[in-house]
Design a protein around this motif. Structure first.
Motif, PDB file in Angstrom:
ATOM      1  N   GLY A  45       0.833  -1.194   0.000  1.00 27.83           N
ATOM      2  CA  GLY A  45       0.000   0.000   0.000  1.00 27.83           C
ATOM      3  C   GLY A  45       0.869   1.246   0.000  1.00 27.83           C
ATOM      4  O   GLY A  45       1.592   1.507   0.968  1.00 27.83           O
ATOM      5  N   LEU A  46       0.818   2.001  -1.094  1.00 27.49           N
ATOM      6  CA  LEU A  46       1.612   3.232  -1.216  1.00 27.49           C
ATOM      7  C   LEU A  46       0.757   4.406  -0.764  1.00 27.49           C
ATOM      8  O   LEU A  46      -0.231   4.760  -1.409  1.00 27.49           O
ATOM      9  CB  LEU A  46       2.080   3.414  -2.659  1.00 27.49           C
ATOM     10  CG  LEU A  46       2.933   4.645  -2.962  1.00 27.49           C
ATOM     11  CD1 LEU A  46       4.218   4.627  -2.132  1.00 27.49           C
ATOM     12  CD2 LEU A  46       3.256   4.725  -4.450  1.00 27.49           C
ATOM     13  N   LEU A  47       1.144   5.009   0.342  1.00 28.06           N
ATOM     14  CA  LEU A  47       0.394   6.114   0.930  1.00 28.06           C
ATOM     15  C   LEU A  47       1.189   7.410   0.838  1.00 28.06           C
ATOM     16  O   LEU A  47       2.415   7.404   0.783  1.00 28.06           O
ATOM     17  CB  LEU A  47       0.074   5.816   2.395  1.00 28.06           C
ATOM     18  CG  LEU A  47      -0.819   4.610   2.686  1.00 28.06           C
ATOM     19  CD1 LEU A  47      -0.976   4.416   4.196  1.00 28.06           C
ATOM     20  CD2 LEU A  47      -2.183   4.779   2.032  1.00 28.06           C
ATOM     21  N   GLY A  48       0.466   8.509   0.863  1.00 20.75           N
ATOM     22  CA  GLY A  48       1.083   9.831   0.852  1.00 20.75           C
ATOM     23  C   GLY A  48       0.012  10.878   0.629  1.00 20.75           C
ATOM     24  O   GLY A  48      -1.072  10.589   0.130  1.00 20.75           O
ATOM     25  N   ARG A  49       0.309  12.096   1.013  1.00 15.21           N
ATOM     26  CA  ARG A  49      -0.622  13.196   0.786  1.00 15.21           C
ATOM     27  C   ARG A  49      -0.812  13.425  -0.708  1.00 15.21           C
ATOM     28  O   ARG A  49      -0.014  12.975  -1.531  1.00 15.21           O
ATOM     29  CB  ARG A  49      -0.082  14.484   1.414  1.00 15.21           C
ATOM     30  CG  ARG A  49       0.156  14.422   2.906  1.00 15.21           C
ATOM     31  CD  ARG A  49       0.812  15.709   3.367  1.00 15.21           C
ATOM     32  NE  ARG A  49       1.097  15.703   4.793  1.00 15.21           N
ATOM     33  CZ  ARG A  49       1.745  16.670   5.426  1.00 15.21           C
ATOM     34  NH1 ARG A  49       2.163  17.732   4.737  1.00 15.21           N
ATOM     35  NH2 ARG A  49       1.969  16.602   6.723  1.00 15.21           N
ATOM     36  N   ASN A  50      -1.859  14.149  -1.052  1.00 18.91           N
ATOM     37  CA  ASN A  50      -2.017  14.566  -2.439  1.00 18.91           C
ATOM     38  C   ASN A  50      -0.803  15.395  -2.856  1.00 18.91           C
ATOM     39  O   ASN A  50      -0.380  16.308  -2.138  1.00 18.91           O
ATOM     40  CB  ASN A  50      -3.282  15.415  -2.607  1.00 18.91           C
ATOM     41  CG  ASN A  50      -4.545  14.586  -2.479  1.00 18.91           C
ATOM     42  OD1 ASN A  50      -4.541  13.378  -2.712  1.00 18.91           O
ATOM     43  ND2 ASN A  50      -5.645  15.225  -2.109  1.00 18.91           N
ATOM     44  N   GLY A  51      -0.238  15.064  -4.002  1.00 15.46           N
ATOM     45  CA  GLY A  51       0.937  15.760  -4.473  1.00 15.46           C
ATOM     46  C   GLY A  51       2.251  15.230  -3.928  1.00 15.46           C
ATOM     47  O   GLY A  51       3.312  15.804  -4.197  1.00 15.46           O
ATOM     48  N   ALA A  52       2.197  14.125  -3.177  1.00 13.38           N
ATOM     49  CA  ALA A  52       3.430  13.575  -2.605  1.00 13.38           C
ATOM     50  C   ALA A  52       4.312  12.913  -3.646  1.00 13.38           C
ATOM     51  O   ALA A  52       5.500  12.681  -3.396  1.00 13.38           O
ATOM     52  CB  ALA A  52       3.094  12.573  -1.496  1.00 13.38           C
ATOM     53  N   GLY A  53       3.742  12.580  -4.814  1.00 15.29           N
ATOM     54  CA  GLY A  53       4.542  11.969  -5.867  1.00 15.29           C
ATOM     55  C   GLY A  53       4.252  10.506  -6.103  1.00 15.29           C
ATOM     56  O   GLY A  53       5.035   9.813  -6.769  1.00 15.29           O
ATOM     57  N   LYS A  54       3.122  10.005  -5.605  1.00  7.22           N
ATOM     58  CA  LYS A  54       2.801   8.580  -5.750  1.00  7.22           C
ATOM     59  C   LYS A  54       2.640   8.196  -7.223  1.00  7.22           C
ATOM     60  O   LYS A  54       3.193   7.185  -7.676  1.00  7.22           O
ATOM     61  CB  LYS A  54       1.522   8.241  -4.975  1.00  7.22           C
ATOM     62  CG  LYS A  54       1.591   8.545  -3.483  1.00  7.22           C
ATOM     63  CD  LYS A  54       0.350   8.098  -2.753  1.00  7.22           C
ATOM     64  CE  LYS A  54      -0.907   8.832  -3.189  1.00  7.22           C
ATOM     65  NZ  LYS A  54      -0.839  10.285  -2.899  1.00  7.22           N
ATOM     66  N   THR A  55       1.877   9.001  -7.970  1.00  3.99           N
ATOM     67  CA  THR A  55       1.689   8.709  -9.396  1.00  3.99           C
ATOM     68  C   THR A  55       3.006   8.827 -10.151  1.00  3.99           C
ATOM     69  O   THR A  55       3.323   7.990 -11.007  1.00  3.99           O
ATOM     70  CB  THR A  55       0.641   9.660  -9.997  1.00  3.99           C
ATOM     71  OG1 THR A  55      -0.636   9.400  -9.394  1.00  3.99           O
ATOM     72  CG2 THR A  55       0.525   9.465 -11.502  1.00  3.99           C
ATOM     73  N   THR A  56       3.795   9.842  -9.838  1.00  9.62           N
ATOM     74  CA  THR A  56       5.105   9.989 -10.476  1.00  9.62           C
ATOM     75  C   THR A  56       5.977   8.774 -10.216  1.00  9.62           C
ATOM     76  O   THR A  56       6.636   8.250 -11.130  1.00  9.62           O
ATOM     77  CB  THR A  56       5.803  11.262  -9.960  1.00  9.62           C
ATOM     78  OG1 THR A  56       5.043  12.404 -10.336  1.00  9.62           O
ATOM     79  CG2 THR A  56       7.210  11.388 -10.529  1.00  9.62           C
ATOM     80  N   LEU A  57       5.994   8.289  -8.977  1.00  7.51           N
ATOM     81  CA  LEU A  57       6.801   7.126  -8.627  1.00  7.51           C
ATOM     82  C   LEU A  57       6.353   5.902  -9.411  1.00  7.51           C
ATOM     83  O   LEU A  57       7.185   5.176  -9.980  1.00  7.51           O
ATOM     84  CB  LEU A  57       6.710   6.862  -7.122  1.00  7.51           C
ATOM     85  CG  LEU A  57       7.425   5.610  -6.608  1.00  7.51           C
ATOM     86  CD1 LEU A  57       8.894   5.608  -7.003  1.00  7.51           C
ATOM     87  CD2 LEU A  57       7.275   5.503  -5.088  1.00  7.51           C
ATOM     88  N   MET A  58       5.050   5.669  -9.492  1.00  5.03           N
ATOM     89  CA  MET A  58       4.550   4.508 -10.218  1.00  5.03           C
ATOM     90  C   MET A  58       4.912   4.575 -11.695  1.00  5.03           C
ATOM     91  O   MET A  58       5.340   3.580 -12.288  1.00  5.03           O
ATOM     92  CB  MET A  58       3.031   4.409 -10.048  1.00  5.03           C
ATOM     93  CG  MET A  58       2.592   3.972  -8.671  1.00  5.03           C
ATOM     94  SD  MET A  58       0.792   3.810  -8.583  1.00  5.03           S
ATOM     95  CE  MET A  58       0.637   2.746  -7.140  1.00  5.03           C
ATOM     96  N   ARG A  59       4.767   5.732 -12.288  1.00  5.40           N
ATOM     97  CA  ARG A  59       5.052   5.867 -13.718  1.00  5.40           C
ATOM     98  C   ARG A  59       6.552   5.765 -14.005  1.00  5.40           C
ATOM     99  O   ARG A  59       6.947   5.259 -15.054  1.00  5.40           O
ATOM    100  CB  ARG A  59       4.470   7.172 -14.244  1.00  5.40           C
ATOM    101  CG  ARG A  59       2.940   7.213 -14.164  1.00  5.40           C
ATOM    102  CD  ARG A  59       2.367   8.491 -14.752  1.00  5.40           C
ATOM    103  NE  ARG A  59       2.469   8.494 -16.209  1.00  5.40           N
ATOM    104  CZ  ARG A  59       1.587   7.952 -17.024  1.00  5.40           C
ATOM    105  NH1 ARG A  59       0.522   7.327 -16.539  1.00  5.40           N
ATOM    106  NH2 ARG A  59       1.745   8.028 -18.328  1.00  5.40           N
ATOM    107  N   CYS A  60       7.370   6.208 -13.063  1.00  5.41           N
ATOM    108  CA  CYS A  60       8.812   6.014 -13.221  1.00  5.41           C
ATOM    109  C   CYS A  60       9.174   4.531 -13.127  1.00  5.41           C
ATOM    110  O   CYS A  60      10.009   4.039 -13.894  1.00  5.41           O
ATOM    111  CB  CYS A  60       9.573   6.804 -12.155  1.00  5.41           C
ATOM    112  SG  CYS A  60       9.634   8.589 -12.422  1.00  5.41           S
ATOM    113  N   LEU A  61       8.550   3.820 -12.203  1.00  6.23           N
ATOM    114  CA  LEU A  61       8.831   2.393 -12.061  1.00  6.23           C
ATOM    115  C   LEU A  61       8.555   1.640 -13.352  1.00  6.23           C
ATOM    116  O   LEU A  61       9.272   0.695 -13.709  1.00  6.23           O
ATOM    117  CB  LEU A  61       7.983   1.791 -10.937  1.00  6.23           C
ATOM    118  CG  LEU A  61       8.253   2.249  -9.503  1.00  6.23           C
ATOM    119  CD1 LEU A  61       7.342   1.499  -8.539  1.00  6.23           C
ATOM    120  CD2 LEU A  61       9.711   2.047  -9.122  1.00  6.23           C
ATOM    121  N   LEU A  62       7.516   2.058 -14.062  1.00  5.94           N
ATOM    122  CA  LEU A  62       7.086   1.342 -15.266  1.00  5.94           C
ATOM    123  C   LEU A  62       7.739   1.863 -16.541  1.00  5.94           C
ATOM    124  O   LEU A  62       7.415   1.409 -17.638  1.00  5.94           O
ATOM    125  CB  LEU A  62       5.558   1.431 -15.393  1.00  5.94           C
ATOM    126  CG  LEU A  62       4.769   0.792 -14.247  1.00  5.94           C
ATOM    127  CD1 LEU A  62       3.278   0.986 -14.457  1.00  5.94           C
ATOM    128  CD2 LEU A  62       5.103  -0.681 -14.114  1.00  5.94           C
TER     129      LEU A  62
END
Length: 301
Positions: A45-62
């Motif tokens: 479970g990847l948690l973080g505030r809005n704007g923490a970079g969760k989507t950026t991290l996922m897209r970088c991983l892929l």
């Protein structure tokens, strides 16, 4: 807060070292030196505030976003871009699904299946039927929740070894969300798949007994199984008849709140003996409760 790594004998499904990513015009890096090992057969479970970079991290991983610095390996190989054999082993559900609006649901699933060496038609048919999708409907005419269901089916039908899900249930009704989580848990437990799930619905992560990764300030500041998090972070109530004019200083307290005679603390790594001593010092009645993941997330973030 120090990180606690999950120990696993198998090599990690995902290995990240020194990942850094910035956007033009931003003062600070969105991702600033991420190190992360993701084990096989777990829901993360990847948690973080809005704007923490969760989507950026996922897209970088892929490999969907270029990185400024760092190394990413998936299944033991460098992840420069999504191509070749790895495409058959990775499923991805983005936050929004806006492609192929002119196609019908059934045609889209047939079209997508042709790109994969394996496609579980039984699973596809069950999810389409159970989730009430009309194969004849055009994607552009579907509601947001229906499009999200379709994106989930597309990601799960190839039975990938790694599922990366970016807020996949935000648009789903509670019944469909529960059904999806049951499918997800079954896939992990019985087939050893790995899931990275970004969500603000912490109850879903509790249902999956997920490992928790908290992203804050461009870094992963916490990584641990949910069961360990519950042992480490606890909700404490101290009650006394004379009340509390202000919260006292308590070592290890992440947050404190006074309401009349009751003082509520969220504490990190504070043992029973220390809590007993605090209660005795302030002549208060002590109560320790099991914390919810939502309360822990609010206190940590």
């Amino acid at each position: 807060m120090s990180k606690t790594a999950t120990v696993d004998r198998d090599p990690p499904v995902v290995r990240v070292r020194g990942l850094r990513k910035s956007y033009p015009g931003t003062e600070n890096a969105v991702l600033d030196g991420i190190d992360w090992d993701i084990p096989r057969g777990r829901v993360i479970g990847l948690l973080g505030r809005n704007g923490a970079g969760k989507t950026t991290l996922m897209r970088c991983l892929l490999g969907l976003l270029p990185v400024d610095e760092g190394e990413i390996e998936i299944f033991g190989e460098p992840m420069d871009e999504p191509r070749g054999e790895r495409l058959h082993r990775i499923g991805f559900v983005p936050q929004t699904f806006d492609l192929f609006k002119w196609m019908r649901v059934g045609s889209y699933l047939n079209f997508t299946a042709a790109f994969y060496r394996h496609w579980n038609r039984t699973l596809e048919n069950r999810l389409v039927d159970n989730w009430g999708l009309d194969r004849r409907a055009k994607i552009g005419k579907l509601s947001e929740g229906q499009r999200q269901k379709l994106a989930i089916i597309r990601a799960m039908a190839p039975e990938p070894d790694l599922l990366v899900l970016d807020e996949p249930v935000a648009s789903l009704d509670p019944q469909t969300r529960a059904a999806f989580m049951n499918e997800l848990i079954d896939v992990v437990r019985h087939y050893g798949k790995t899931v990275i799930l970004s969500t603000h619905i912490t109850a879903d992560l509790e249902r999956a007994e997920a490992d928790i990764a908290l992203l804050d300030g461009g870094r992963l500041v916490l990584e641990m199984p949910l069961a360990e998090l519950r042992e480490r972070i606890r909700k404490v109530e101290l009650t006394r008849a004379c009340g509390w004019s202000e919260p006292p200083e308590v070592a290890g307290a992440l947050s404190s709140e006074v309401a009349g005679t009751r003082l509520t603390l969220i504490v990190d790594q504070v043992g029973d003996a220390q809590l007993g001593a605090i209660a005795k010092q302030y002549e208060a009645e002590l109560s320790v409760e099991r914390i919810t993941l939502e309360d822990a997330f609010v206190a940590l973030a």
